[in-house]
Design a protein around this motif. Structure first.
Motif, PDB file in Angstrom:
ATOM      1  N   SER A  94      -0.236 121.578  12.049  1.00 32.85           N
ATOM      2  CA  SER A  94      -0.930 120.657  12.478  1.00 32.85           C
ATOM      3  C   SER A  94      -1.396 119.627  11.602  1.00 32.85           C
ATOM      4  N   LEU A  95      -1.123 118.262  11.679  1.00 33.92           N
ATOM      5  CA  LEU A  95      -1.532 117.299  10.749  1.00 33.92           C
ATOM      6  C   LEU A  95      -3.045 116.893  11.311  1.00 33.92           C
ATOM      7  N   THR A  96      -3.005 116.416  12.646  1.00 35.35           N
ATOM      8  CA  THR A  96      -4.275 115.595  12.803  1.00 35.35           C
ATOM      9  C   THR A  96      -4.879 116.354  13.993  1.00 35.35           C
TER      10      THR A  96
ATOM     11  N   THR B 204      -3.897 117.905  16.890  1.00 35.11           N
ATOM     12  CA  THR B 204      -3.407 118.218  18.271  1.00 35.11           C
ATOM     13  C   THR B 204      -2.657 119.693  18.393  1.00 35.11           C
ATOM     14  N   THR B 205      -1.910 119.878  17.405  1.00 35.04           N
ATOM     15  CA  THR B 205      -1.248 121.262  17.485  1.00 35.04           C
ATOM     16  C   THR B 205      -2.061 122.337  17.569  1.00 35.04           C
TER      17      THR B 205
ATOM     18  N   THR C 105       5.882 116.769  16.611  1.00 37.44           N
ATOM     19  CA  THR C 105       7.153 116.147  16.337  1.00 37.44           C
ATOM     20  C   THR C 105       7.249 115.012  15.443  1.00 37.44           C
TER      21      THR C 105
ATOM     22  N   VAL D 248       9.524 107.816  16.306  1.00 41.78           N
ATOM     23  CA  VAL D 248       9.352 107.645  17.868  1.00 41.78           C
ATOM     24  C   VAL D 248      10.112 108.053  18.876  1.00 41.78           C
TER      25      VAL D 248
ATOM     26  N   THR E  85       4.188 119.587  19.853  1.00 34.69           N
ATOM     27  CA  THR E  85       3.650 118.481  20.537  1.00 34.69           C
ATOM     28  C   THR E  85       4.113 117.294  20.191  1.00 34.69           C
TER      29      THR E  85
ATOM     30  N   VAL F  46       5.459 110.498  22.415  1.00 39.17           N
ATOM     31  CA  VAL F  46       6.212 109.457  23.291  1.00 39.17           C
ATOM     32  C   VAL F  46       7.473 110.439  23.623  1.00 39.17           C
ATOM     33  N   ASP F  47       8.099 110.953  22.845  1.00 39.38           N
ATOM     34  CA  ASP F  47       9.204 111.625  23.117  1.00 39.38           C
ATOM     35  C   ASP F  47       9.763 112.680  22.015  1.00 39.38           C
TER      36      ASP F  47
ATOM     37  N   ARG G 295       0.641 115.163  23.867  1.00 38.47           N
ATOM     38  CA  ARG G 295      -0.663 115.130  23.212  1.00 38.47           C
ATOM     39  C   ARG G 295      -1.539 114.612  24.387  1.00 38.47           C
TER      40      ARG G 295
HETATM   41  C1  LIG Z   1       4.724 110.381  10.804  1.00 34.09           C
HETATM   42  C2  LIG Z   1       4.573 110.825  12.308  1.00 34.09           C
HETATM   43  C3  LIG Z   1       5.770 110.766  13.149  1.00 34.09           C
HETATM   44  C4  LIG Z   1       6.044 111.221  14.497  1.00 34.09           C
HETATM   45  N1  LIG Z   1       6.841 110.913  15.137  1.00 34.09           N
HETATM   46  C5  LIG Z   1       7.050 110.914  16.350  1.00 34.09           C
HETATM   47  C6  LIG Z   1       8.184 111.011  17.216  1.00 34.09           C
HETATM   48  O1  LIG Z   1       9.101 110.472  16.550  1.00 34.09           O
HETATM   49  N2  LIG Z   1       7.987 111.029  18.535  1.00 34.09           N
HETATM   50  C7  LIG Z   1       6.870 111.365  19.106  1.00 34.09           C
HETATM   51  O2  LIG Z   1       6.781 111.413  20.252  1.00 34.09           O
HETATM   52  N3  LIG Z   1       5.556 111.692  18.418  1.00 34.09           N
HETATM   53  C8  LIG Z   1       5.718 111.145  17.240  1.00 34.09           C
HETATM   54  N4  LIG Z   1       4.585 111.539  16.551  1.00 34.09           N
HETATM   55  C9  LIG Z   1       3.162 112.016  17.085  1.00 34.09           C
HETATM   56  C10 LIG Z   1       2.802 113.329  16.807  1.00 34.09           C
HETATM   57  O3  LIG Z   1       4.250 114.288  17.097  1.00 34.09           O
HETATM   58  C11 LIG Z   1       1.920 113.681  17.898  1.00 34.09           C
HETATM   59  O4  LIG Z   1       0.658 112.903  17.790  1.00 34.09           O
HETATM   60  C12 LIG Z   1       1.397 115.241  17.610  1.00 34.09           C
HETATM   61  O5  LIG Z   1       0.705 115.973  18.746  1.00 34.09           O
HETATM   62  C13 LIG Z   1       0.436 115.313  16.246  1.00 34.09           C
HETATM   63  O6  LIG Z   1       0.267 116.807  16.087  1.00 34.09           O
HETATM   64  P1  LIG Z   1      -0.943 117.304  15.278  1.00 34.09           P
HETATM   65  O7  LIG Z   1      -2.283 116.424  15.662  1.00 34.09           O
HETATM   66  O8  LIG Z   1      -1.155 118.530  15.135  1.00 34.09           O
HETATM   67  O9  LIG Z   1      -0.376 116.630  13.707  1.00 34.09           O
HETATM   68  C14 LIG Z   1       4.587 111.492  14.709  1.00 34.09           C
HETATM   69  C15 LIG Z   1       3.343 111.274  14.154  1.00 34.09           C
HETATM   70  C16 LIG Z   1       3.307 111.379  12.874  1.00 34.09           C
HETATM   71  C17 LIG Z   1       2.157 111.196  12.004  1.00 34.09           C
END
Ligand SMILES: Cc1cc2nc3c(=O)[nH]c(=O)nc-3n(C[C@H](O)[C@H](O)[C@H](O)COP(=O)(O)O)c2cc1C
Length: 140
Positions: A9-11, A13-14, A57, A61, A89, A92-93, A120
């Motif tokens: 997880s980075l932020t 959600t996961t 993911t 986007v 998680t 958008v897609d 998310r």
């Molecule tokens: C660098 C980056 C790229 C991402 N690319 C996508 C994407 O291509 N498609 C999408 O639906 N979400 C994308 N996201 C959204 C994350 O996948 C989503 O917010 C996820 O739940 C974050 O999980 P975390 O909070 O555990 O890090 C991206 C987020 C980041 C930071």
């Protein structure tokens, strides 16, 4: 039954998804423990009946989506002989993130029996559906 939920997880959600999955599994009398991917070692996956692997993911986007943390995922201990379920998680897609995550976890030797993409903004509902679909596989 024992399950471990390995999350990347980075932020947050996961990670939140991992804790929700654990709490729903505990309600089904499954001994489920969330573990951050950086804290995983061989002992994490010893003697577990099910390994759940989740990541977020990463893409542009709606293009080029892939599981985040592929290097860490490839460095997981061997999952040979383990049953696994994966989740990602997304915002958008998720594109083909789930398929790619299945392939990574299969490379570790696991038998992947299912996967789910969790949006998310509706995490609680998607986690509940994920665990509902998982339930038949939890019968010892
Ligand atoms: C660098 C980056 C790229 C991402 N690319 C996508 C994407 O291509 N498609 C999408 O639906 N979400 C994308 N996201 C959204 C994350 O996948 C989503 O917010 C996820 O739940 C974050 O999980 P975390 O909070 O555990 O890090 C991206 C987020 C980041 C930071």
């Amino acid at each position: 039954m024992r399950a471990v939920i390995i999350y990347n997880s980075l932020t947050g959600t996961t990670e939140k998804a991992a804790f929700r999955i654990a709490s729903e599994l505990k309600a089904l009398r499954v001994d489920a423990e969330p573990v951050a991917i950086d804290d995983v070692d061989e002992s994490t996956v010893a003697d577990v009946d099910l390994v759940i692997v989740g990541t977020w993911t990463d893409g542009i986007v709606v293009m080029g989506q892939k599981p985040a943390g592929r290097k860490k995922l490839r460095n997981l201990p061997s999952l040979a002989g383990r049953k696994a379920v994966v989740y990602c998680t997304y915002a958008v897609d998720p594109g083909r993130t789930l398929d790619k995550l299945v392939a990574l976890v299969e490379e570790k030797g696991a038998e992947v029996i299912g996967g789910f993409a969790l949006v998310r903004h509706d995490l609680a509902a998607d986690v509940s559906e994920f665990v509902d679909r998982l339930t038949p596989a939890l019968v010892d």
